[in-house]
Design a protein around this motif. Structure first.
Motif, PDB file in Angstrom:
ATOM      1  N   LYS A 141       0.842  -1.200   0.000  1.00  0.00           N
ATOM      2  CA  LYS A 141       0.000   0.000   0.000  1.00  0.00           C
ATOM      3  C   LYS A 141       0.875   1.248   0.000  1.00  0.00           C
ATOM      4  CE  LYS A 141      -3.705   2.265   2.574  1.00  0.00           C
ATOM      5  NZ  LYS A 141      -4.524   2.228   3.787  1.00  0.00           N
ATOM      6  N   GLY A 142       1.928   1.224   0.801  1.00  0.00           N
ATOM      7  CA  GLY A 142       2.870   2.340   0.816  1.00  0.00           C
ATOM      8  C   GLY A 142       3.613   2.470  -0.498  1.00  0.00           C
ATOM      9  N   LEU A 143       4.013   1.335  -1.069  1.00  0.00           N
ATOM     10  CA  LEU A 143       4.747   1.344  -2.332  1.00  0.00           C
ATOM     11  C   LEU A 143       3.904   1.943  -3.449  1.00  0.00           C
ATOM     12  CD1 LEU A 143       7.377   0.491  -3.791  1.00  0.00           C
ATOM     13  CD2 LEU A 143       6.264  -1.714  -4.257  1.00  0.00           C
ATOM     14  N   LYS A 144       2.629   1.580  -3.508  1.00  0.00           N
ATOM     15  CA  LYS A 144       1.746   2.099  -4.563  1.00  0.00           C
ATOM     16  C   LYS A 144       1.600   3.615  -4.498  1.00  0.00           C
ATOM     17  CE  LYS A 144      -1.798  -0.704  -3.878  1.00  0.00           C
ATOM     18  NZ  LYS A 144      -3.070  -1.430  -4.056  1.00  0.00           N
ATOM     19  N   GLN A 145       1.857   4.205  -3.351  1.00  0.00           N
ATOM     20  CA  GLN A 145       1.758   5.654  -3.204  1.00  0.00           C
ATOM     21  C   GLN A 145       3.019   6.388  -3.659  1.00  0.00           C
ATOM     22  OE1 GLN A 145       0.525   6.482   0.823  1.00  0.00           O
ATOM     23  NE2 GLN A 145      -1.284   5.199   0.635  1.00  0.00           N
ATOM     24  N   VAL A 146       4.054   5.627  -4.023  1.00  0.00           N
ATOM     25  CA  VAL A 146       5.310   6.223  -4.479  1.00  0.00           C
ATOM     26  C   VAL A 146       5.230   6.397  -5.998  1.00  0.00           C
ATOM     27  CG1 VAL A 146       7.811   5.915  -4.655  1.00  0.00           C
ATOM     28  CG2 VAL A 146       6.586   5.118  -2.607  1.00  0.00           C
ATOM     29  N   ASP A 147       5.170   7.638  -6.439  1.00  0.00           N
ATOM     30  CA  ASP A 147       5.093   7.903  -7.881  1.00  0.00           C
ATOM     31  C   ASP A 147       6.317   7.339  -8.596  1.00  0.00           C
ATOM     32  OD1 ASP A 147       2.664   9.231  -7.815  1.00  0.00           O
ATOM     33  OD2 ASP A 147       3.592  11.200  -7.534  1.00  0.00           O
ATOM     34  N   GLY A 148       6.076   6.519  -9.612  1.00  0.00           N
ATOM     35  CA  GLY A 148       7.151   5.985 -10.438  1.00  0.00           C
ATOM     36  C   GLY A 148       7.942   4.856  -9.822  1.00  0.00           C
ATOM     37  N   TRP A 149       7.417   4.216  -8.783  1.00  0.00           N
ATOM     38  CA  TRP A 149       8.156   3.147  -8.106  1.00  0.00           C
ATOM     39  C   TRP A 149       8.588   2.043  -9.052  1.00  0.00           C
ATOM     40  CZ3 TRP A 149       6.472  -1.828  -8.291  1.00  0.00           C
ATOM     41  CH2 TRP A 149       5.124  -2.053  -8.587  1.00  0.00           C
TER      42      TRP A 149
END
Length: 187
Positions: A141-149
């Motif tokens: 969930k946190g990763l999905k909030q990182v633009d361009g991960w």
């Protein structure tokens, strides 16, 4: 230009022409000589290569089960293999893929589980954080909030979620995480 080739394909494939190569989205707008014969050429998008020296550990049955749990949670979240690679590399750094309980005097915080998440930081209850499915889902969930991960170096994506005191440490686990995902993604 051949109308069969669509602009969407241009982002992952190049077009070879007599006299040169056009690639990517820019090629969609390039003027093509009338006598040119376009030919689609598959250009595989390069996967990010691991940064720096790589570490590797031998996994026991519990650690392998945790790898499989991370992969299952990633699939359940509808995310690609790259998300599982980032998650596994993060867990390798944080806990060596061991579902850690309270570490007593060896731990100056309340970090728990595969990702060393903290109840006091809002990751969940101790029971939730020590559940591999829950902790992986919380990490994702946190990763999905990182633009361009998807396209950034693994260590940058992991650090943005984890906010570690050792931001570059995740990179050393990328090759082993990639190998583990390749081995277990379809099993």
């Amino acid at each position: 230009m051949n109308t069969i080739i669509r602009k969407s394909m241009l982002s992952v494939a190049g077009l070879a022409f007599a006299g040169g190569v056009f690639a990517g989205p820019i090629a969609a707008h390039a003027a093509t000589p009338v006598d040119a014969k376009p030919v689609a050429v598959a250009v595989q998008t390069a996967k990010p290569s691991p940064q720096g020296e790589q570490s590797r550990i031998t996994l026991n049955d519990e650690q392998t089960a945790n790898v499989k749990a991370i992969i299952a949670a990633t699939k359940k979240a509808g995310l690609p293999e790259r998300a599982a690679v980032i998650s596994i590399a993060t867990s390798l750094q944080e806990s060596k893929l061991e579902n850690l309980g309270h570490l007593g005097d060896r731990n100056d915080h309340d970090s728990l589980g595969l990702f060393q998440q903290r109840p006091s930081s809002g990751w969940g209850t101790p029971e939730q954080i020590t559940d591999p499915d829950y902790s992986t889902t919380a990490f994702l969930k946190g990763l999905k909030q990182v633009d361009g991960w998807q396209d950034m170096p693994l260590t940058d994506a992991a650090q943005t979620v984890q906010v570690s005191a050792y931001p570059d440490a995740y990179a050393q686990w990328e090759q082993q995480a990639t190998d583990l995902v390749a081995q277990h993604w379809n099993s």
